[in-house]
Motif scaffolding. Structure first.
Motif, PDB file in Angstrom:
ATOM      1  N   LEU A 168     -14.564 -24.672  67.530  1.00 15.83           N
ATOM      2  CA  LEU A 168     -13.798 -23.440  67.719  1.00 15.83           C
ATOM      3  C   LEU A 168     -13.492 -22.846  66.347  1.00 15.83           C
ATOM      4  O   LEU A 168     -13.072 -23.558  65.438  1.00 15.83           O
ATOM      5  CB  LEU A 168     -12.491 -23.732  68.454  1.00 15.83           C
ATOM      6  N   TYR A 169     -13.714 -21.532  66.214  1.00 12.22           N
ATOM      7  CA  TYR A 169     -13.364 -20.836  64.968  1.00 12.22           C
ATOM      8  C   TYR A 169     -12.224 -19.869  65.243  1.00 12.22           C
ATOM      9  O   TYR A 169     -12.308 -19.038  66.144  1.00 12.22           O
ATOM     10  CB  TYR A 169     -14.562 -20.083  64.402  1.00 12.22           C
ATOM     11  N   VAL A 170     -11.156 -19.976  64.453  1.00 15.05           N
ATOM     12  CA  VAL A 170      -9.960 -19.168  64.639  1.00 15.05           C
ATOM     13  C   VAL A 170      -9.880 -18.115  63.536  1.00 15.05           C
ATOM     14  O   VAL A 170      -9.866 -18.451  62.344  1.00 15.05           O
ATOM     15  CB  VAL A 170      -8.683 -20.040  64.595  1.00 15.05           C
ATOM     16  N   GLY A 171      -9.820 -16.846  63.930  1.00 12.45           N
ATOM     17  CA  GLY A 171      -9.734 -15.763  62.958  1.00 12.45           C
ATOM     18  C   GLY A 171      -8.896 -14.622  63.481  1.00 12.45           C
ATOM     19  O   GLY A 171      -8.540 -14.585  64.661  1.00 12.45           O
ATOM     20  N   ASP A 172      -8.594 -13.671  62.603  1.00 15.03           N
ATOM     21  CA  ASP A 172      -7.740 -12.544  62.989  1.00 15.03           C
ATOM     22  C   ASP A 172      -8.449 -11.203  62.921  1.00 15.03           C
ATOM     23  O   ASP A 172      -7.827 -10.174  63.130  1.00 15.03           O
ATOM     24  CB  ASP A 172      -6.488 -12.507  62.099  1.00 15.03           C
ATOM     25  N   ARG A 173      -9.768 -11.206  62.652  1.00 15.80           N
ATOM     26  CA  ARG A 173     -10.500  -9.955  62.526  1.00 15.80           C
ATOM     27  C   ARG A 173     -11.764  -9.975  63.371  1.00 15.80           C
ATOM     28  O   ARG A 173     -12.244 -11.045  63.760  1.00 15.80           O
ATOM     29  CB  ARG A 173     -10.866  -9.696  61.059  1.00 15.80           C
ATOM     30  N   ALA A 174     -12.301  -8.785  63.618  1.00 15.68           N
ATOM     31  CA  ALA A 174     -13.535  -8.679  64.396  1.00 15.68           C
ATOM     32  C   ALA A 174     -14.671  -9.431  63.721  1.00 15.68           C
ATOM     33  O   ALA A 174     -15.507 -10.063  64.391  1.00 15.68           O
ATOM     34  CB  ALA A 174     -13.905  -7.206  64.591  1.00 15.68           C
ATOM     35  N   VAL A 175     -14.718  -9.389  62.388  1.00 18.19           N
ATOM     36  CA  VAL A 175     -15.815 -10.043  61.676  1.00 18.19           C
ATOM     37  C   VAL A 175     -15.788 -11.554  61.870  1.00 18.19           C
ATOM     38  O   VAL A 175     -16.834 -12.207  61.837  1.00 18.19           O
ATOM     39  CB  VAL A 175     -15.778  -9.680  60.171  1.00 18.19           C
ATOM     40  N   ASP A 176     -14.612 -12.119  62.131  1.00 11.93           N
ATOM     41  CA  ASP A 176     -14.526 -13.557  62.397  1.00 11.93           C
ATOM     42  C   ASP A 176     -15.191 -13.899  63.726  1.00 11.93           C
ATOM     43  O   ASP A 176     -15.872 -14.926  63.846  1.00 11.93           O
ATOM     44  CB  ASP A 176     -13.061 -14.006  62.423  1.00 11.93           C
ATOM     45  N   ILE A 177     -14.977 -13.054  64.718  1.00 10.13           N
ATOM     46  CA  ILE A 177     -15.607 -13.264  66.022  1.00 10.13           C
ATOM     47  C   ILE A 177     -17.127 -13.114  65.903  1.00 10.13           C
ATOM     48  O   ILE A 177     -17.890 -13.895  66.477  1.00 10.13           O
ATOM     49  CB  ILE A 177     -15.038 -12.291  67.059  1.00 10.13           C
ATOM     50  N   ASP A 178     -17.561 -12.120  65.133  1.00  7.97           N
ATOM     51  CA  ASP A 178     -18.993 -11.921  64.917  1.00  7.97           C
ATOM     52  C   ASP A 178     -19.615 -13.139  64.241  1.00  7.97           C
ATOM     53  O   ASP A 178     -20.710 -13.590  64.615  1.00  7.97           O
ATOM     54  CB  ASP A 178     -19.236 -10.684  64.053  1.00  7.97           C
ATOM     55  N   ALA A 179     -18.917 -13.684  63.243  1.00  6.86           N
ATOM     56  CA  ALA A 179     -19.434 -14.860  62.539  1.00  6.86           C
ATOM     57  C   ALA A 179     -19.530 -16.054  63.485  1.00  6.86           C
ATOM     58  O   ALA A 179     -20.506 -16.814  63.448  1.00  6.86           O
ATOM     59  CB  ALA A 179     -18.538 -15.192  61.348  1.00  6.86           C
ATOM     60  N   ASP A 181     -19.919 -15.938  66.750  1.00  4.57           N
ATOM     61  CA  ASP A 181     -21.049 -15.680  67.649  1.00  4.57           C
ATOM     62  C   ASP A 181     -22.374 -16.003  66.956  1.00  4.57           C
ATOM     63  O   ASP A 181     -23.275 -16.615  67.553  1.00  4.57           O
ATOM     64  CB  ASP A 181     -21.049 -14.216  68.100  1.00  4.57           C
ATOM     65  N   ASN A 182     -22.499 -15.592  65.699  1.00  2.00           N
ATOM     66  CA  ASN A 182     -23.743 -15.822  64.954  1.00  2.00           C
ATOM     67  C   ASN A 182     -23.986 -17.310  64.696  1.00  2.00           C
ATOM     68  O   ASN A 182     -25.134 -17.741  64.557  1.00  2.00           O
ATOM     69  CB  ASN A 182     -23.713 -15.066  63.627  1.00  2.00           C
ATOM     70  N   ALA A 183     -22.902 -18.088  64.624  1.00  4.92           N
ATOM     71  CA  ALA A 183     -23.026 -19.526  64.401  1.00  4.92           C
ATOM     72  C   ALA A 183     -23.131 -20.310  65.703  1.00  4.92           C
ATOM     73  O   ALA A 183     -23.333 -21.530  65.679  1.00  4.92           O
ATOM     74  CB  ALA A 183     -21.826 -20.028  63.594  1.00  4.92           C
ATOM     75  N   GLY A 184     -22.976 -19.623  66.834  1.00  8.63           N
ATOM     76  CA  GLY A 184     -23.074 -20.287  68.128  1.00  8.63           C
ATOM     77  C   GLY A 184     -21.869 -21.125  68.481  1.00  8.63           C
ATOM     78  O   GLY A 184     -21.986 -22.125  69.202  1.00  8.63           O
ATOM     79  N   VAL A 185     -20.674 -20.728  67.968  1.00 10.01           N
ATOM     80  CA  VAL A 185     -19.450 -21.476  68.272  1.00 10.01           C
ATOM     81  C   VAL A 185     -18.467 -20.588  69.028  1.00 10.01           C
ATOM     82  O   VAL A 185     -18.562 -19.359  69.000  1.00 10.01           O
ATOM     83  CB  VAL A 185     -18.789 -22.016  66.979  1.00 10.01           C
ATOM     84  N   ASP A 186     -17.517 -21.204  69.700  1.00  9.14           N
ATOM     85  CA  ASP A 186     -16.467 -20.458  70.380  1.00  9.14           C
ATOM     86  C   ASP A 186     -15.509 -19.852  69.356  1.00  9.14           C
ATOM     87  O   ASP A 186     -15.376 -20.349  68.230  1.00  9.14           O
ATOM     88  CB  ASP A 186     -15.686 -21.371  71.327  1.00  9.14           C
ATOM     89  N   SER A 187     -14.825 -18.786  69.767  1.00  9.22           N
ATOM     90  CA  SER A 187     -13.907 -18.102  68.867  1.00  9.22           C
ATOM     91  C   SER A 187     -12.539 -17.943  69.512  1.00  9.22           C
ATOM     92  O   SER A 187     -12.409 -17.858  70.732  1.00  9.22           O
ATOM     93  CB  SER A 187     -14.453 -16.716  68.499  1.00  9.22           C
ATOM     94  N   ALA A 188     -11.515 -17.918  68.654  1.00 11.24           N
ATOM     95  CA  ALA A 188     -10.156 -17.605  69.093  1.00 11.24           C
ATOM     96  C   ALA A 188      -9.646 -16.479  68.204  1.00 11.24           C
ATOM     97  O   ALA A 188      -9.580 -16.640  66.974  1.00 11.24           O
ATOM     98  CB  ALA A 188      -9.252 -18.823  68.979  1.00 11.24           C
ATOM     99  N   HIS A 189      -9.333 -15.351  68.825  1.00  8.41           N
ATOM    100  CA  HIS A 189      -8.794 -14.233  68.056  1.00  8.41           C
ATOM    101  C   HIS A 189      -7.280 -14.362  67.999  1.00  8.41           C
ATOM    102  O   HIS A 189      -6.600 -14.331  69.030  1.00  8.41           O
ATOM    103  CB  HIS A 189      -9.175 -12.887  68.678  1.00  8.41           C
ATOM    104  N   LEU A 190      -6.746 -14.518  66.798  1.00  2.96           N
ATOM    105  CA  LEU A 190      -5.309 -14.648  66.593  1.00  2.96           C
ATOM    106  C   LEU A 190      -4.710 -13.289  66.287  1.00  2.96           C
ATOM    107  O   LEU A 190      -5.106 -12.620  65.327  1.00  2.96           O
ATOM    108  CB  LEU A 190      -5.034 -15.606  65.429  1.00  2.96           C
ATOM    109  N   SER A 191      -3.772 -12.861  67.115  1.00  2.00           N
ATOM    110  CA  SER A 191      -3.082 -11.581  66.900  1.00  2.00           C
ATOM    111  C   SER A 191      -1.598 -11.808  67.080  1.00  2.00           C
ATOM    112  O   SER A 191      -1.090 -11.815  68.200  1.00  2.00           O
ATOM    113  CB  SER A 191      -3.596 -10.522  67.875  1.00  2.00           C
ATOM    114  N   ARG A 192      -0.894 -12.007  65.980  1.00  2.00           N
ATOM    115  CA  ARG A 192       0.539 -12.260  66.060  1.00  2.00           C
ATOM    116  C   ARG A 192       1.316 -11.006  66.441  1.00  2.00           C
ATOM    117  O   ARG A 192       2.424 -11.091  66.950  1.00  2.00           O
ATOM    118  CB  ARG A 192       1.046 -12.798  64.718  1.00  2.00           C
TER     119      ARG A 192
END
Length: 216
Positions: A168-179, A181-192
């Motif tokens: 799982l990759y945790v990020g706060d920006r759209a580019v984190d989700i894109d990265a 997806d490109n790496a084939g891993v799940d994503s968690a978008h953090l928005s406080r």
């Protein structure tokens, strides 16, 4: 599902990001060192987004070697962020306490400079939480590997010896989700603050504390 490893973006996820003034001051110092005029907002944006094509093009226009420019930028980025840290202008987020409850292997994958990551991880007492830490040097190669390029995510997974489907990759920006997806891993978008991005992450969270349920 449970995860064997959780990778984290850094600025805006674990630690408050550098201010826009800090970024402006960094590039201004670089320009000053080459006796250049004040950088435009577009030039500041291009540099800190890692737009190598725009950086190289601008260096050619200014008559400055790109490698020399990037080396000076790395020096100033580290110096300015160190000054900001020593002045107490950046803090770690309170919810990083959740890291100590996660049983998965943890890592950091960030576009910030490796020296800055090391400095802040030590300062906030969380360096021992992470088995692998990957930043981006301010070099042409480093810029090419910035997100959404999955290179550093893939390198972190090799270091942790984990399969992408268990990460799982945790990020706060759209580019984190894109990265992710490109790496084939799940994503968690953090928005406080409740803001959203035009992407479809695997998970949406408002606090790192929610990971204790997601990752278990």
């Amino acid at each position: 599902m449970s995860y064997d490893a959780v990778l984290f973006d850094f600025d805006g996820v674990l630690v408050e990001p550098p201010s826009s003034r800090t970024l402006q001051d960094t590039l201004q110092r670089v320009y000053d060192s080459f006796d250049l005029s004040r950088p435009t907002p577009d030039e500041v944006s291009a540099f800190f987004k890692g737009n190598l094509e725009a950086i190289s093009s601008r260096c050619r226009q200014l008559g400055v070697d790109t490698d020399r420019f990037c080396a000076q930028a790395a020096k100033e980025a580290i110096r300015v962020q160190r000054e900001e840290i020593e002045a107490g202008m950046r803090s770690a987020y309170d919810d990083i306490a959740a890291l100590f409850s996660l049983e998965a292997s943890l890592g950091v994958v960030s576009d910030n400079h490796p020296s800055v990551l090391s400095m802040l991880l030590q300062r906030f007492g969380i360096v021992t939480c992470f088995e692998t830490v990957h930043g981006c040097p301010l070099t042409p190669t480093g810029f090419e590997r910035r997100k959404p390029n999955p290179h550093n995510l893939e390198t972190a997974m090799v270091a942790l010896d984990v399969d992408p489907e268990r990460v799982l990759y945790v990020g706060d920006r759209a580019v984190d989700i894109d990265a992710a997806d490109n790496a084939g891993v799940d994503s968690a978008h953090l928005s406080r603050d409740g803001s959203s991005v035009d992407r479809s992450p695997t998970h949406r969270i408002s606090s790192l504390r929610e990971l204790t349920v997601i990752v278990a």
